[in-house]
Design an enzyme around this catalytic site. Structure first.
Site, short mmCIF file in Angstrom:
data_model
loop_
_atom_site.label_atom_id
_atom_site.label_comp_id
_atom_site.label_asym_id
_atom_site.label_seq_id
_atom_site.Cartn_x
_atom_site.Cartn_y
_atom_site.Cartn_z
N LYS A 32 11.56 -38.67 -2.57
CA LYS A 32 12.24 -37.74 -2.36
C LYS A 32 12.81 -37.37 -1.01
O LYS A 32 13.88 -36.75 -0.81
CB LYS A 32 11.43 -36.58 -2.98
CG LYS A 32 10.66 -36.66 -4.42
CD LYS A 32 10.05 -35.52 -4.17
CE LYS A 32 7.76 -35.84 -3.99
NZ LYS A 32 7.47 -37.11 -3.68
N THR A 33 11.52 -37.89 -0.04
CA THR A 33 12.64 -37.19 0.97
C THR A 33 13.26 -37.97 2.06
O THR A 33 14.27 -37.54 2.61
CB THR A 33 11.09 -37.73 2.15
OG1 THR A 33 9.85 -36.88 1.81
CG2 THR A 33 11.45 -37.93 3.75
N ASP A 216 11.94 -30.06 1.92
CA ASP A 216 11.14 -30.06 1.24
C ASP A 216 9.82 -30.67 1.19
O ASP A 216 9.39 -29.51 1.71
CB ASP A 216 10.59 -31.94 2.56
CG ASP A 216 10.25 -33.24 1.89
OD1 ASP A 216 9.83 -33.48 0.79
OD2 ASP A 216 10.00 -34.02 3.36
N GLU A 217 8.51 -30.37 0.65
CA GLU A 217 7.40 -29.78 -0.64
C GLU A 217 7.72 -28.91 -0.55
O GLU A 217 6.44 -28.20 -0.31
CB GLU A 217 6.45 -29.97 1.21
CG GLU A 217 6.57 -31.01 1.90
CD GLU A 217 5.73 -32.45 1.00
OE1 GLU A 217 5.05 -32.10 -0.31
OE2 GLU A 217 5.11 -34.04 1.99
N GLN A 247 1.45 -32.71 -6.07
CA GLN A 247 0.87 -32.92 -4.25
C GLN A 247 0.98 -31.27 -3.98
O GLN A 247 0.83 -30.96 -2.62
CB GLN A 247 1.88 -33.85 -3.81
CG GLN A 247 1.72 -35.64 -4.30
CD GLN A 247 2.69 -35.90 -3.19
OE1 GLN A 247 2.40 -36.06 -1.97
NE2 GLN A 247 3.67 -37.05 -4.06
N ARG A 615 -0.72 -42.49 -0.23
CA ARG A 615 -0.45 -43.14 1.56
C ARG A 615 -0.05 -44.64 1.46
O ARG A 615 0.50 -44.91 2.31
CB ARG A 615 -0.77 -42.21 2.12
CG ARG A 615 -0.62 -40.80 2.07
CD ARG A 615 0.39 -40.26 2.32
NE ARG A 615 0.96 -39.30 1.02
CZ ARG A 615 1.49 -39.15 0.43
NH1 ARG A 615 2.84 -39.77 1.52
NH2 ARG A 615 2.13 -39.44 -1.10
P1 ATP Z 1 6.31 -38.26 -0.84
O1 ATP Z 1 5.93 -37.94 -2.58
O2 ATP Z 1 4.52 -38.84 -0.05
O3 ATP Z 1 6.53 -37.42 0.34
P2 ATP Z 1 8.69 -39.24 -1.48
O4 ATP Z 1 8.86 -38.90 -2.54
O5 ATP Z 1 9.03 -38.38 0.39
O6 ATP Z 1 7.49 -39.22 -1.18
P3 ATP Z 1 9.42 -41.35 0.16
O7 ATP Z 1 8.80 -40.71 0.89
O8 ATP Z 1 11.30 -40.77 0.40
O9 ATP Z 1 8.90 -40.98 -1.04
O10 ATP Z 1 9.97 -43.15 -0.19
C1 ATP Z 1 8.35 -43.67 -0.46
C2 ATP Z 1 9.47 -45.37 0.64
O11 ATP Z 1 10.00 -46.16 -0.40
C3 ATP Z 1 9.98 -45.05 1.99
O12 ATP Z 1 9.62 -46.47 2.63
C4 ATP Z 1 11.24 -45.55 1.42
O13 ATP Z 1 11.92 -45.82 2.25
C5 ATP Z 1 11.05 -46.38 0.38
N1 ATP Z 1 12.20 -46.00 -1.13
C6 ATP Z 1 12.53 -44.74 -0.78
N2 ATP Z 1 13.42 -45.52 -2.30
C7 ATP Z 1 13.90 -46.25 -2.06
C8 ATP Z 1 14.99 -47.69 -2.73
N3 ATP Z 1 15.63 -47.19 -3.67
N4 ATP Z 1 14.99 -48.72 -2.95
C9 ATP Z 1 13.81 -48.86 -1.46
N5 ATP Z 1 12.67 -47.97 -0.39
C10 ATP Z 1 13.24 -47.15 -1.24
MG MG Z 2 8.35 -37.09 1.55
#
Ligand code: ATP
Ligand code: MG
Length: 741
Positions: A32-33, A216-217, A247, A615
């Site tokens: 997401k982020t 975000d969030e 979350q 995490r």
């Molecule tokens: P959270 O809910 O904990 O905030 P999130 O959904 O925001 O998580 P991110 O932090 O954006 O997730 O991504 C999680 C990890 O996966 C990061 O290390 C990111 O770089 C990696 N990632 C995300 N998408 C891809 C992709 N398509 N290919 C490889 N790595 C990825």
């Molecule tokens: Mg995130």
């Protein structure tokens, strides 16, 4: 475009959506982020937006900084004009730029929670309010709750004498803050919201500026934040929200998951994208997280999978005591470091701030570098607060809180009586303590007058100096350094004070363009906007003080150093680490005892645990202790129910316990507790048996309950019992008339 190379098809679709409102609803670690930051870069790179047309908001300062770093890595542009920050940080930025229109002094001081409480206490005292009936904490909670709903004292409903008095206190508190030029955290948001609602010129200015608003969030926004977003979005702007209902962990601060549904409805969001592939964690960790969260009933429902393979099992450790648990963590960290992991790849998470001390001690003793994020730490230390109070007086002499904190610190013979005289005079004149003290004569006048002179001289001498030198001058001239030199354990404190000079240096170097406290940079913004530009007595100092209040602790020395990361599960949101320890998995601690009697509360705790588990990238440790010293008392613990909710197949026990006994609370007997309880229990009722933790008991009034913990001995022995719907109670064993159920 290389920018888009590392995205899966759903992520790609999200990043490149047309300029329409969108909601990305997806589980932890699904990117997401990454999607949000890539979209910002994409919008700018394709010319769909200028950097200044972007406003992005997230939940912690650490996350905001991370976001800026990620954007800068993708885009070779200056991110300065972009507004990326927390709600509080962005509101602070706006209020500084338009302080006059907002009705605030330019150097208004931000009150952290502890400062706010002391203002509340002062107000209660001046109103002669009975603190038993109106407890300061409760008043603070009431005021913040009202503000978070967007209500001033006049808007709060009054339905009895109690609520009437509460509202009067709220009004008096606000008046006091106005007099002193103070703003508490919720005030930043409310004030900013009011400013934009009222002032059409400003509103139009910002609406036509921020074409793209990215959040975000989203699940943790509260009502007022949502309304603030709506106001900024106006008619033509695009909101891009990302969130995860699983979350949502700030309900206790008014966060409202329903905002996501409202957003979807009110903005007629047609672009709803789900991401299901998790890129962060190995299979076993993800299985643990999925199984855990499936125990929650209220969910929008999501499926997360990973292509990463199952990886290592989740390790579980049972310790005799909190001290042993911490020592084991320190040893494990040492062997991980020997294996080649960087310390900064390792995070130790806990439920409550109070747990950090033992962990810090163990790590420190083992010679392992660590950093504590969020909560208390550097900027909240007593000596640092004293120094900041002097700086606040320099910035704004009418800051009564700062005045009271240091008027007699270091001691200069100003007694409580003299201070009261000043307070009376100030009340009489309707002015600040500083103004009253300046005009007082007589006995109090001499000592207090000397203080006024001292601060005035400091102010004069500091004029025009660079910020770090201002800080240094204040440390010397205030007498703080000399004072702590005479204290037995003053060395630490002196180091902390010196660290404040370093913090100022680093702030000037790094923080000004990015962090939340952007008073100086925003002079340009103020000039560009139709509102009158502000004069600038010392914007650097103001910005630094705002930074200290907003960041409390996030900016200790050695940021970026290779150190183990310590933080609460709350502050870990959005972050990721190769190795994660979750410590203190005990009933009453995690889930927290205040939550377990209520379904909503328990579900929120479970979401928090879900956040903590997700995490971890490669290795996850879960640990708990049979006894723990909390708030000065030994507690006897049962393992957290969350351990039961994780499939045994993904767990690997490092300690022999946990076999068949584990999870059966009634069979669980920590060593010291039953002995003490047994002695007392003999006398506690007809047919009494020795009680033990986890035992079901009957109480004549409350009915059936389960003993959750015990403390004290002899006549002081007390037991904590969960009576289900009747709540959690502490009872004196001798009088409790308990019988086995
Ligand atoms: P959270 O809910 O904990 O905030 P999130 O959904 O925001 O998580 P991110 O932090 O954006 O997730 O991504 C999680 C990890 O996966 C990061 O290390 C990111 O770089 C990696 N990632 C995300 N998408 C891809 C992709 N398509 N290919 C490889 N790595 C990825
Ligand atoms: Mg995130």
């Amino acid at each position: 475009m290389p920018l888009l190379d590392h995205l899966n098809p759903e992520q790609l679709a999200a990043v490149t959506l047309p300029n329409q409102h969108a909601l990305i609803l997806a589980g932890a670690g699904s990117g997401k982020t990454r999607v949000l930051t890539t979209r910002i870069a994409w919008l700018v790179q394709t010319g769909n937006a200028s950097p200044a047309g972007i406003l992005a908001v997230t939940f912690t300062n650490k996350a905001a900084r991370e976001m800026l770093t990620r954007i800068s890595a993708m885009l070779p542009i200056n991110t300065r004009g972009m507004w990326v920050g927390t709600f509080h940080g962005l509101c602070n930025r706006m209020l500084r730029a338009h302080h006059r229109d907002a009705g605030l002094p330019q150097l208004f001081q931000i009150l952290d929670s502890a400062d706010q409480l002391s203002v509340v206490k002062r107000v209660l005292k001046s109103m002669n309010v009975d603190e038993e009936k109106f407890q300061p904490k409760q008043v603070q909670w009431f005021i913040n709750g009202a503000k978070e709903e967007g209500k001033r004292a006049g808007d709060v409903e009054v339905y009895d004498d109690f609520s009437r008095r509460m509202v009067e206190i709220y009004a008096a508190y606000d008046e006091q803050c106005r007099r002193e030029g103070l703003a508490d955290f919720p005030e930043l948001l409310l004030r900013c919201f009011e400013l934009l609602s009222r002032n059409e010129v400003l509103r139009t200015h910002y609406q036509s500026r921020f074409r793209h608003i990215l959040v975000d969030e989203f699940q943790d926004t509260n009502r007022l934040q949502y309304r603030w977003l709506k106001l900024l979005a106006g008619q033509g702007n695009v909101i891009f929200g990302v969130g995860d209902d699983d979350q949502s962990i700030y309900r206790f601060r008014g966060a409202n998951v329903g905002n996501m549904a409202d957003f979807e409805r009110e903005f007629k969001v047609e672009n709803l994208i789900r991401l299901e592939q998790n890129y962060r964690s190995h299979g076993n960790i993800l299985d643990a997280a999925n199984a855990l969260i499936s125990h929650n009933r209220r969910r929008l429902g999501k499926n997360l999978w990973t292509a990463a393979g199952e990886g290592e099992p989740v390790r579980v450790y049972e310790a005799q005591s909190d001290g042993y648990e911490a020592r084991w963590i320190a040893e494990e960290v040492q062997s991980l470091v020997r294996e080649g992991y960087a310390r900064s790849d390792i995070a130790v998470l806990y439920r409550s701030n109070a747990q950090s001390r033992v962990l810090e001690h163990a790590l420190f003793t083992a010679g392992i570098a660590y950093r504590v994020y969020g909560g208390l730490r550097f900027f909240e230390r007593q000596e640092v607060k004293h120094a900041l109070a002097y700086l606040r007086l320099l910035a704004n002499p009418d800051d009564d809180s700062a005045f009271l904190r240091v008027v007699n610190f270091p001691t200069r013979g100003i007694g409580a009586r003299s201070v009261e005289q000043v307070q009376d005079a100030a009340r009489g004149a309707g002015g600040s303590l500083w103004a009253a003290a300046s005009s007082l004569t007589g006995k109090a006048g001499t000592a207090v007058g000397a203080f006024v002179k001292l601060v005035a001289a400091m102010r004069e001498n500091a004029r025009g100096l660079p910020l770090p030198e201002v800080v240094d001058h204040v440390l010397h001239a205030s007498g703080l350094l000399d004072h702590y030199k005479t204290e037995r354990e003053g060395t630490d404190r002196i180091e902390n004070l010196e660290e404040l000079v370093n913090a100022a240096t680093a702030f000037v170097r790094d923080e000004l363009p990015t962090g939340a406290a952007l008073a100086a940079v925003d002079q340009a913004e103020a000039a560009a906007a139709p509102a009158a530009p502000a004069e600038a007595p010392d914007p650097w100092l103001a910005a630094f003080l705002a930074h200290a209040a907003l960041e409390s602790g996030e900016n200790q020395a050695g940021e970026g150093a290779d150190a183990v990361q310590l933080m609460t599960a709350h502050s870990a949101k959005g972050l990721e680490f190769h190795i994660v320890f979750i410590s203190g998995l005990e009933e009453g601690l995690f889930p927290h005892e205040q939550s377990v009697t209520e379904e909503d509360g328990l579900e929120e705790e479970r979401r928090l645990m879900y956040v903590a588990v997700t995490r971890a990238r490669t290795r996850l440790y879960l640990s708990f202790a049979q006894t723990r010293l909390l708030h000065g008392q030994t507690r006897y613990n049962v393992a957290s129910r969350f351990l039961d909710e994780i499939p045994a197949a993904v767990l690997k026990w490092l300690t022999p316990r946990g076999g068949k006994l584990f999870g059966d609370a009634a069979a669980w007997q920590p060593a010291p507790a039953p002995l003490r309880l047994a002695a007392k229990a003999e006398r506690s009722g007809p047919g009494a048996l020795p009680f033990r933790i986890g035992q079901n008991v009957n109480h004549p009034k409350f009915g059936v309950g389960v003993i959750v913990s015990a403390e004290g001995s002899g006549a002081d022995a007390r037991v904590q019992i969960n009576f289900g719907r009747q709540g959690m109670k502490w009872l004196q064993l001798e009088y409790a008339k308990l019988t086995p159920a």
